[in-house]
Write a protein that holds these residues in place. Structure first.
Motif, PDB file in Angstrom:
ATOM      1  N   MET A   1     -11.404 109.025  10.503  1.00  0.00           N
ATOM      2  CA  MET A   1     -10.898 108.738   9.166  1.00  0.00           C
ATOM      3  C   MET A   1      -9.639 109.549   8.919  1.00  0.00           C
ATOM      4  N   ASP A   2      -9.703 110.794   8.737  1.00  0.00           N
ATOM      5  CA  ASP A   2      -8.607 111.731   8.514  1.00  0.00           C
ATOM      6  C   ASP A   2      -7.204 111.137   8.598  1.00  0.00           C
ATOM      7  N   GLN A   3      -6.911 110.222   7.724  1.00  0.00           N
ATOM      8  CA  GLN A   3      -5.587 109.604   7.704  1.00  0.00           C
ATOM      9  C   GLN A   3      -5.049 109.631   6.278  1.00  0.00           C
ATOM     10  N   ILE A   4      -3.887 110.237   6.125  1.00  0.00           N
ATOM     11  CA  ILE A   4      -3.260 110.281   4.805  1.00  0.00           C
ATOM     12  C   ILE A   4      -2.489 108.980   4.602  1.00  0.00           C
ATOM     13  N   LYS A   5      -2.773 108.333   3.490  1.00  0.00           N
ATOM     14  CA  LYS A   5      -2.116 107.074   3.154  1.00  0.00           C
ATOM     15  C   LYS A   5      -1.200 107.301   1.964  1.00  0.00           C
ATOM     16  N   ARG A   6      -0.298 106.356   1.759  1.00  0.00           N
ATOM     17  CA  ARG A   6       0.668 106.447   0.651  1.00  0.00           C
ATOM     18  C   ARG A   6       0.623 105.178  -0.185  1.00  0.00           C
ATOM     19  N   MET A   7       0.852 105.381  -1.471  1.00  0.00           N
ATOM     20  CA  MET A   7       0.988 104.273  -2.410  1.00  0.00           C
ATOM     21  C   MET A   7       2.181 104.612  -3.294  1.00  0.00           C
ATOM     22  N   GLU A   8       3.046 103.649  -3.532  1.00  0.00           N
ATOM     23  CA  GLU A   8       4.221 103.894  -4.368  1.00  0.00           C
ATOM     24  C   GLU A   8       4.296 102.883  -5.492  1.00  0.00           C
ATOM     25  N   CYS A   9       4.816 103.327  -6.619  1.00  0.00           N
ATOM     26  CA  CYS A   9       5.138 102.405  -7.711  1.00  0.00           C
ATOM     27  C   CYS A   9       6.415 102.897  -8.368  1.00  0.00           C
ATOM     28  N   GLN A  10       7.220 101.950  -8.833  1.00  0.00           N
ATOM     29  CA  GLN A  10       8.489 102.262  -9.469  1.00  0.00           C
ATOM     30  C   GLN A  10       8.585 101.540 -10.795  1.00  0.00           C
ATOM     31  N   VAL A  11       9.163 102.231 -11.779  1.00  0.00           N
ATOM     32  CA  VAL A  11       9.314 101.657 -13.112  1.00  0.00           C
ATOM     33  C   VAL A  11      10.725 101.983 -13.608  1.00  0.00           C
ATOM     34  N   GLU A  12      11.445 100.961 -14.026  1.00  0.00           N
ATOM     35  CA  GLU A  12      12.740 101.187 -14.672  1.00  0.00           C
ATOM     36  C   GLU A  12      12.482 101.665 -16.090  1.00  0.00           C
TER      37      GLU A  12
ATOM     38  N   GLU B   1     -13.130 113.447 -11.040  1.00  0.00           N
ATOM     39  CA  GLU B   1     -13.748 112.240 -10.500  1.00  0.00           C
ATOM     40  C   GLU B   1     -12.983 111.659  -9.318  1.00  0.00           C
ATOM     41  N   ILE B   2     -11.676 111.742  -9.336  1.00  0.00           N
ATOM     42  CA  ILE B   2     -10.887 111.227  -8.209  1.00  0.00           C
ATOM     43  C   ILE B   2     -11.292 111.939  -6.921  1.00  0.00           C
ATOM     44  N   MET B   3     -11.543 113.236  -7.022  1.00  0.00           N
ATOM     45  CA  MET B   3     -11.842 114.027  -5.828  1.00  0.00           C
ATOM     46  C   MET B   3     -13.232 113.739  -5.265  1.00  0.00           C
ATOM     47  N   LYS B   4     -14.058 112.981  -5.968  1.00  0.00           N
ATOM     48  CA  LYS B   4     -15.350 112.565  -5.409  1.00  0.00           C
ATOM     49  C   LYS B   4     -15.157 111.507  -4.331  1.00  0.00           C
ATOM     50  N   ALA B   5     -14.075 110.732  -4.441  1.00  0.00           N
ATOM     51  CA  ALA B   5     -13.814 109.655  -3.485  1.00  0.00           C
ATOM     52  C   ALA B   5     -12.723 110.009  -2.468  1.00  0.00           C
ATOM     53  N   PHE B   6     -11.937 111.052  -2.766  1.00  0.00           N
ATOM     54  CA  PHE B   6     -10.807 111.379  -1.907  1.00  0.00           C
ATOM     55  C   PHE B   6     -10.859 112.843  -1.476  1.00  0.00           C
ATOM     56  N   LYS B   7     -10.556 113.106  -0.214  1.00  0.00           N
ATOM     57  CA  LYS B   7     -10.510 114.477   0.306  1.00  0.00           C
ATOM     58  C   LYS B   7      -9.295 115.217  -0.228  1.00  0.00           C
ATOM     59  N   SER B   8      -8.202 114.479  -0.361  1.00  0.00           N
ATOM     60  CA  SER B   8      -6.973 115.084  -0.889  1.00  0.00           C
ATOM     61  C   SER B   8      -6.255 114.046  -1.726  1.00  0.00           C
ATOM     62  N   TRP B   9      -5.471 114.564  -2.709  1.00  0.00           N
ATOM     63  CA  TRP B   9      -4.746 113.674  -3.617  1.00  0.00           C
ATOM     64  C   TRP B   9      -3.549 114.427  -4.178  1.00  0.00           C
TER      65      TRP B   9
ATOM     66  N   GLU C   1      -0.055 110.327  -2.323  1.00  0.00           N
ATOM     67  CA  GLU C   1      -0.574 110.518  -0.973  1.00  0.00           C
ATOM     68  C   GLU C   1      -2.035 110.900  -1.107  1.00  0.00           C
ATOM     69  N   PHE C   2      -2.893 110.211  -0.359  1.00  0.00           N
ATOM     70  CA  PHE C   2      -4.322 110.428  -0.508  1.00  0.00           C
ATOM     71  C   PHE C   2      -5.030 110.262   0.824  1.00  0.00           C
ATOM     72  N   GLU C   3      -6.193 110.892   0.898  1.00  0.00           N
ATOM     73  CA  GLU C   3      -7.062 110.742   2.059  1.00  0.00           C
ATOM     74  C   GLU C   3      -8.454 110.426   1.543  1.00  0.00           C
ATOM     75  N   LYS C   4      -8.983 109.294   1.948  1.00  0.00           N
ATOM     76  CA  LYS C   4     -10.299 108.849   1.485  1.00  0.00           C
ATOM     77  C   LYS C   4     -11.414 109.691   2.098  1.00  0.00           C
ATOM     78  N   GLN C   5     -12.519 109.836   1.336  1.00  0.00           N
ATOM     79  CA  GLN C   5     -13.694 110.527   1.853  1.00  0.00           C
ATOM     80  C   GLN C   5     -14.312 109.749   3.015  1.00  0.00           C
ATOM     81  N   ASN C   6     -14.278 108.397   2.915  1.00  0.00           N
ATOM     82  CA  ASN C   6     -14.813 107.553   3.978  1.00  0.00           C
ATOM     83  C   ASN C   6     -14.199 106.157   3.865  1.00  0.00           C
ATOM     84  N   ASP C   7     -14.499 105.311   4.835  1.00  0.00           N
ATOM     85  CA  ASP C   7     -13.899 103.970   4.887  1.00  0.00           C
ATOM     86  C   ASP C   7     -14.397 103.042   3.788  1.00  0.00           C
ATOM     87  N   ASP C   8     -15.493 103.383   3.135  1.00  0.00           N
ATOM     88  CA  ASP C   8     -16.035 102.545   2.069  1.00  0.00           C
ATOM     89  C   ASP C   8     -15.289 102.706   0.745  1.00  0.00           C
ATOM     90  N   VAL C   9     -14.479 103.729   0.626  1.00  0.00           N
ATOM     91  CA  VAL C   9     -13.723 103.977  -0.606  1.00  0.00           C
ATOM     92  C   VAL C   9     -12.608 102.939  -0.712  1.00  0.00           C
TER      93      VAL C   9
END
Length: 158
Positions: free
Chosen positions: A1-12, A98-106, A126-134
């Motif tokens: 699992m140990d994979q940091i993922k990224r999500m981006e959003c932009q707002v004018e 609560e976010i940290m219940k599902a994610f190892k890092s945020w 940038e986040f790392e899920k606790q497991n693949d079910d998240v």
């Protein structure tokens, strides 16, 4: 699992970039007023004032259809929060909630940028899920977008 993922959003945004950055940097205690659609409350739970090093803030916010609670600690120029005044950037690293219940890092990186015709707010999470079910944290991206739009509207009208 140990994979940091990224999500981006932009707002004018239409409000001034420096005023917008200042709202996030030094007026966090006013967020329930500025963005009451998604930020329900914020409390100072530890520390002498909102901007003191080591202060702990507790946020009550709406993500999706429910109110969630999270805590973050303010530390000047180090994790969990880093502020770069020159680049209008703030790094938020969550430490509890609560976010940290599902994610190892945020961590969420908030950046205000000037564009040719206005300003742009970019959130990079940038986040790392606790497991693949998240599930992917889409509702938190929606929260950040709505939060940004609410603050922009408030600053334009006040």
């Amino acid at each position: 699992m140990d994979q940091i993922k990224r999500m981006e959003c932009q707002v004018e945004i239409k409000s001034s970039a420096d005023k917008f950055f200042e709202a996030y940097q030094t007026k966090a205690q006013l967020m329930p007023k500025m963005a009451n659609q998604v930020v329900r409350d914020e409390k100072l739970v530890e520390g002498s004032d909102w901007d003191s090093e080591g202060s702990v803030r507790q946020w009550f916010f709406v993500a999706g259809v429910r109110v969630e609670v999270t805590n973050y600690k303010r530390l000047q120029n180090s994790h969990p929060i880093m502020v770069d005044d020159k680049d209008w950037t703030i790094l938020y690293k969550l430490v509890e909630g609560e976010i940290m219940k599902a994610f190892k890092s945020w961590k969420s990186i908030f950046n205000v940028m000037l564009t040719g015709v206005g300003s742009l707010v970019k959130w990079t999470t940038e986040f790392e899920k606790q497991n693949d079910d998240v599930p992917d944290p889409v509702r938190y991206g929606e929260f950040l977008t709505t939060w940004t739009k609410n603050v922009d509207t408030y600053l334009l009208n006040n």
